[in-house]
Enzyme design. Structure first.
Site, PDB file in Angstrom:
ATOM      1  N   ARG A   1     -35.206 -75.235 -26.319  1.00 50.67           N
ATOM      2  CA  ARG A   1     -36.233 -75.508 -25.325  1.00 50.67           C
ATOM      3  C   ARG A   1     -37.578 -75.160 -25.963  1.00 50.67           C
ATOM      4  NH1 ARG A   1     -32.196 -72.494 -22.552  1.00 50.67           N
ATOM      5  NH2 ARG A   1     -31.131 -73.694 -20.917  1.00 50.67           N
TER       6      ARG A   1
ATOM      7  N   LYS B   1     -33.036 -68.909 -20.959  1.00 45.25           N
ATOM      8  CA  LYS B   1     -33.212 -68.666 -19.527  1.00 45.25           C
ATOM      9  C   LYS B   1     -32.460 -67.414 -19.101  1.00 45.25           C
ATOM     10  CE  LYS B   1     -34.098 -73.364 -17.807  1.00 45.25           C
ATOM     11  NZ  LYS B   1     -33.639 -74.416 -16.872  1.00 45.25           N
TER      12      LYS B   1
ATOM     13  N   HIS C   1     -38.934 -82.045 -24.549  1.00 44.41           N
ATOM     14  CA  HIS C   1     -37.577 -81.742 -24.054  1.00 44.41           C
ATOM     15  C   HIS C   1     -36.601 -82.853 -24.412  1.00 44.41           C
ATOM     16  CE1 HIS C   1     -35.176 -78.932 -21.749  1.00 44.41           C
ATOM     17  NE2 HIS C   1     -34.617 -79.939 -21.099  1.00 44.41           N
TER      18      HIS C   1
ATOM     19  N   ARG D   1     -34.477 -82.070 -27.347  1.00 44.61           N
ATOM     20  CA  ARG D   1     -33.286 -81.265 -27.032  1.00 44.61           C
ATOM     21  C   ARG D   1     -32.150 -82.171 -26.541  1.00 44.61           C
ATOM     22  NH1 ARG D   1     -31.406 -76.092 -25.075  1.00 44.61           N
ATOM     23  NH2 ARG D   1     -30.613 -76.151 -22.938  1.00 44.61           N
TER      24      ARG D   1
ATOM     25  N   HIS E   1     -26.152 -73.523 -21.979  1.00 44.81           N
ATOM     26  CA  HIS E   1     -25.831 -73.873 -20.594  1.00 44.81           C
ATOM     27  C   HIS E   1     -24.790 -72.893 -20.046  1.00 44.81           C
ATOM     28  CE1 HIS E   1     -27.054 -78.378 -21.173  1.00 44.81           C
ATOM     29  NE2 HIS E   1     -28.085 -77.599 -20.934  1.00 44.81           N
TER      30      HIS E   1
ATOM     31  N   TYR F   1     -24.197 -85.365 -20.810  1.00 42.49           N
ATOM     32  CA  TYR F   1     -24.360 -86.099 -22.063  1.00 42.49           C
ATOM     33  C   TYR F   1     -23.194 -87.035 -22.342  1.00 42.49           C
ATOM     34  CZ  TYR F   1     -28.223 -82.924 -22.727  1.00 42.49           C
ATOM     35  OH  TYR F   1     -29.389 -82.243 -22.541  1.00 42.49           O
TER      36      TYR F   1
END
Length: 321
Positions: free
Chosen positions: A173, A199, A267, A270, A293, A302
């Site tokens: 990110r 995150k 982004h 990514r 994730h 994806y």
């Protein structure tokens, strides 16, 4: 170690008891749930908006007792008001999630059970697939020579190319790339992994290509500012922390020069990292770990991109009669 004191919150639409519990709830989410500052800010804003609405809706300041007696019609009226303001479905989902979290917090603290919140269905959100870039275009974005004609110092062009290379080469990110300290990025030949803070302040290990490290080292060698080991490796023109907006503007200039669509954002690099790995046979769970994730379902989007591309190839190349 003593717990941090909850911040003082003032609410014109609710009495002090609500404000006090709101402050304790946000402190809990930050300290124990480790939610990001941006998520906390959004949750606090959503709750304030709901309390403002309820105050006007009921014609009186909101108390804990009244909030606990919320009815489903009150929540639906609030959501309808937000939708009338053309708020996106995802924002409505976040608002409802925040209100439910606050309701659960009150229940755990013995301040009442807000049963109506669990009776409301989350708004439907149209699913959109991420838009990765073609492999060749992604590589060109990490080439400083693509901007050779710009009236900018060479070290800045190399810096921006190094950031782009990290976003595509390691699937970072933009906040993760710009948050890297100099000591966390090995010199070429001295390492091949990065420890990234993502995150929720969670760390993960991601591989980094030697040619990407070489580009980062080229920037470090050219940078006119001091880059201490504990400071950020990427700095702005005046030596301060590099703003994500600078990289976003760089991408805007590059996509114009390269003829890329508006979906070509930092982004998107990514997304391209994940999609290109998957198309080359990468394992979905490994990609989940690389991206950081928490849920495999987030990464599974994806597979939709890959299937879509396979169908496009089939439709264009199949020797049908």
């Amino acid at each position: 170690m003593s717990k941090a004191a909850a911040p003082v919150i003032e609410l014109a639409s609710a009495d002090p008891s609500i404000a006090q519990e709101m402050a304790r709830w946000l402190l809990h989410l930050g300290a124990e749930r480790r939610l990001s500052p941006k998520t906390l800010e959004a949750y606090g804003r959503d709750l304030r908006q709901c309390l403002d609405f309820l105050c006007a809706h009921w014609g009186e300041r909101v108390t804990l007792e009244r909030f606990a007696s919320l009815e489903a019609t009150d929540i639906r009226a609030f959501m309808a008001m937000r939708r009338a303001d053309e708020i996106a479905g995802r924002s409505l989902m976040r608002a409802l999630a925040g209100l439910r979290s606050f309701g659960r917090f009150l229940e755990r603290e013995g301040k009442g059970k807000v049963g109506a919140l669990s009776a409301i269905r989350a708004p439907k959100v149209a699913k959109s697939l991420p838009k990765p870039l073609p492999m060749a275009s992604a590589k060109r974005l990490a080439d400083a020579d693509e901007r050779a004609g710009e009236d900018r110092e060479t070290w800045i062009l190399v810096r921006d190319a190094a950031v782009m290379a990290l976003l595509y080469g390691s699937g970072l990110r933009i906040s993760e790339a710009l948050g890297l300290k100099r000591r966390e990025v090995p010199r070429p030949g001295e390492g091949d992994v990065l420890i990234v803070t993502g995150k929720g302040n969670k760390t993960r290990m991601v591989p980094v290509l030697q040619n990407v490290l070489a580009l980062v080292q080229e920037y470090v060698a050219m940078c006119p500012h001091a880059l201490p080991a504990e400071g950020p490796i990427f700095v702005g023109a005046r030596g301060g922390p590099l703003s994500p907006r600078i990289i976003q503007l760089t991408m805007e200039r590059l996509r114009g020069a390269l003829g890329l669509p508006d979906s070509a954002t930092p982004h998107a690099l990514r997304h391209s990292f994940a999609t290109h790995l998957l198309s080359r046979g990468g394992d979905l769970r490994a990609i989940q770990e690389l991206l950081g994730h928490s849920s495999l379902s987030t990464t599974q989007v994806y597979t939709g991109i890959d299937s879509e591309r396979l169908l496009e190839v089939y439709a264009s190349a199949h020797p049908r009669r």
